[in-house]
Design an enzyme around this catalytic site. Sequence first.
Site, PDB file in Angstrom:
ATOM      1  CG  HIS A  77     -14.551  76.175-108.756  1.00  0.00           C
ATOM      2  ND1 HIS A  77     -15.067  77.361-108.314  1.00  0.00           N
ATOM      3  CD2 HIS A  77     -13.209  76.284-108.647  1.00  0.00           C
ATOM      4  CE1 HIS A  77     -14.072  78.159-107.949  1.00  0.00           C
ATOM      5  NE2 HIS A  77     -12.933  77.541-108.158  1.00  0.00           N
ATOM      6  CE  LYS A 106     -24.984  76.372-118.115  1.00  0.00           C
ATOM      7  NZ  LYS A 106     -23.587  76.163-117.755  1.00  0.00           N
ATOM      8  N   PRO A 128     -25.682  86.751-117.408  1.00  0.00           N
ATOM      9  CG  PRO A 128     -24.188  88.263-116.457  1.00  0.00           C
ATOM     10  CD  PRO A 128     -25.483  88.194-117.204  1.00  0.00           C
ATOM     11  CE1 TYR A 147     -23.127  78.243-112.236  1.00  0.00           C
ATOM     12  CE2 TYR A 147     -21.229  76.783-112.452  1.00  0.00           C
ATOM     13  CZ  TYR A 147     -21.761  78.049-112.240  1.00  0.00           C
ATOM     14  OH  TYR A 147     -20.905  79.110-112.063  1.00  0.00           O
ATOM     15  CE1 TYR A 172     -23.731  82.787-110.418  1.00  0.00           C
ATOM     16  CE2 TYR A 172     -22.617  80.913-109.391  1.00  0.00           C
ATOM     17  CZ  TYR A 172     -22.858  81.717-110.489  1.00  0.00           C
ATOM     18  OH  TYR A 172     -22.234  81.427-111.682  1.00  0.00           O
TER      19      TYR A 172
HETATM   20  C1  PHB Z   1     -17.000  85.498-113.780  1.00  0.00           C
HETATM   21  O1  PHB Z   1     -16.109  84.979-113.093  1.00  0.00           O
HETATM   22  O2  PHB Z   1     -16.776  86.511-114.459  1.00  0.00           O
HETATM   23  C2  PHB Z   1     -18.371  84.909-113.741  1.00  0.00           C
HETATM   24  C3  PHB Z   1     -18.563  83.714-113.086  1.00  0.00           C
HETATM   25  C4  PHB Z   1     -19.829  83.165-113.032  1.00  0.00           C
HETATM   26  C5  PHB Z   1     -20.878  83.809-113.625  1.00  0.00           C
HETATM   27  C6  PHB Z   1     -20.685  85.009-114.304  1.00  0.00           C
HETATM   28  C7  PHB Z   1     -19.420  85.570-114.353  1.00  0.00           C
HETATM   29  O3  PHB Z   1     -22.128  83.280-113.539  1.00  0.00           O
END
Ligand code: PHB
Length: 389
Positions: free
Chosen positions: A72, A296, A292, A384, A200
């Site tokens: 990604h 990280k 989350p 990130y 997000y």
């Molecule tokens: C996930 O795919 O479980 C996931 C991805 C990004 C995040 C948190 C969880 O920031």
Amino acid sequence: MRTQVAIIGGGPSGLLLGQLLHGAGIDTVVLERQSKAHVLSRIRAGILETGTVALMHQAGVGQRLEKECFRHDGTVICHGEMQFGVNFFERAGKHVVVYGQTELTRDLYGARELANAKTLFNIENVAIYGADTDTPSVSYEQDGLSHTIKCDFIAGCDGFHGVSRKTIPAQLRREYEKLYPFGWLGVLSETPPVHDELIYAGSDRGFALCSMRNANLSRYYIQCSLTDKPEDWSDTAFWEELKRRIPSEYADKLMTGVSIEKSIAPLRSFVSEPMRWGRLFLCGDAAHIVPPTGAKGLNSAMGDVHYLFNGFRQLYEGGDSRGIDEYSAKALARVWKAERFSWATTKLLHRFPDDSEFDRKMQQADVAFLAENSAAQTVFAENYVGLPY
Ligand code: PHB
Ligand code: APR
């Protein structure tokens, strides 16, 4: 029994550390409270920094990851109907990959078995002795019998609820904690992801995240109340709420399906300092937790593994203790920056119950600034993809 490094906890931190040490000819025993099946049934995060991928390769466990992961180069960030992309590769020269933590753990168990390295499952009442002496040991019970392992060092990789951190005397430890007034309700479904990048999304109804594991396995989250239970949320209610929180462009094409896993996790920021007491070294969730929102958690744990492995290697190969002496300070310096990013990203996109109208305006201005400002996007991207070790 005797080993060089006794590793408490068979999660990603303990397993990767064990595999790297094995590659350097350093003997380890991993002690895991649960069964292997139980560890592998836990659905966890899915974004790996390239540093984490490199460590997996260094440990000789990168083949399946390389084949099955998805690169990604960026992510989508939204607020209401406003949306924009942050291109990690253009801004920070790096990408991340999608590969489930569960799969990474499976690969590490496979490698550990192939190497005939010792892992003890279903063990109880682990206790650490003499961490502040030159003769540390770990005791445990298995099938009702007590055993002791003598060792040179102990790696406390036993997660937030483990015994390792609590073994450090309270007066030598300083804990920093922030609890957030909400949780994440997560759903795994065998449906194609709604978009080829993660989304997000902040909204007036709360945060949502659209993530994935592969072309036919999606992972979605919505911010929920701390008092909610997974069974309070039918699949239909979950999908309807998710759709209300993401731009209509995505809501309209979201493929819904039966949830194959549904769980709620509270959000917490936590750091315990220092990460070393004598011959005991804390690693990963045993020492720190992040919310989350910035992906990280696993990656910070892997940063610790990097520093700790190199410290042990320098010591065993060349008698140089500088690496382990600097371990706590170096690991914490990186950890605190990941804490900051995770906290800031959580604040940016979640609905806090006590926020005033003014606070909401500040949040919207923050998102708008990120949308328009290339320096801000570079800061986001660099964090990130992972800060350097
Ligand atoms: C996930 O795919 O479980 C996931 C991805 C990004 C995040 C948190 C969880 O920031
Ligand atoms: N004795 C032995 N094992 C224990 C004990 C104990 N007293 N307490 C906990 N464990 C085991 C747990 O069963 C678990 O398998 O330690 C392991 C710790 O694993 P994680 O909690 O996954 O922590 P870590 O390996 O540091 O991984 C960090 O993985 O779990 C995610 O959110 C976490 O993403 C982060 C990353």
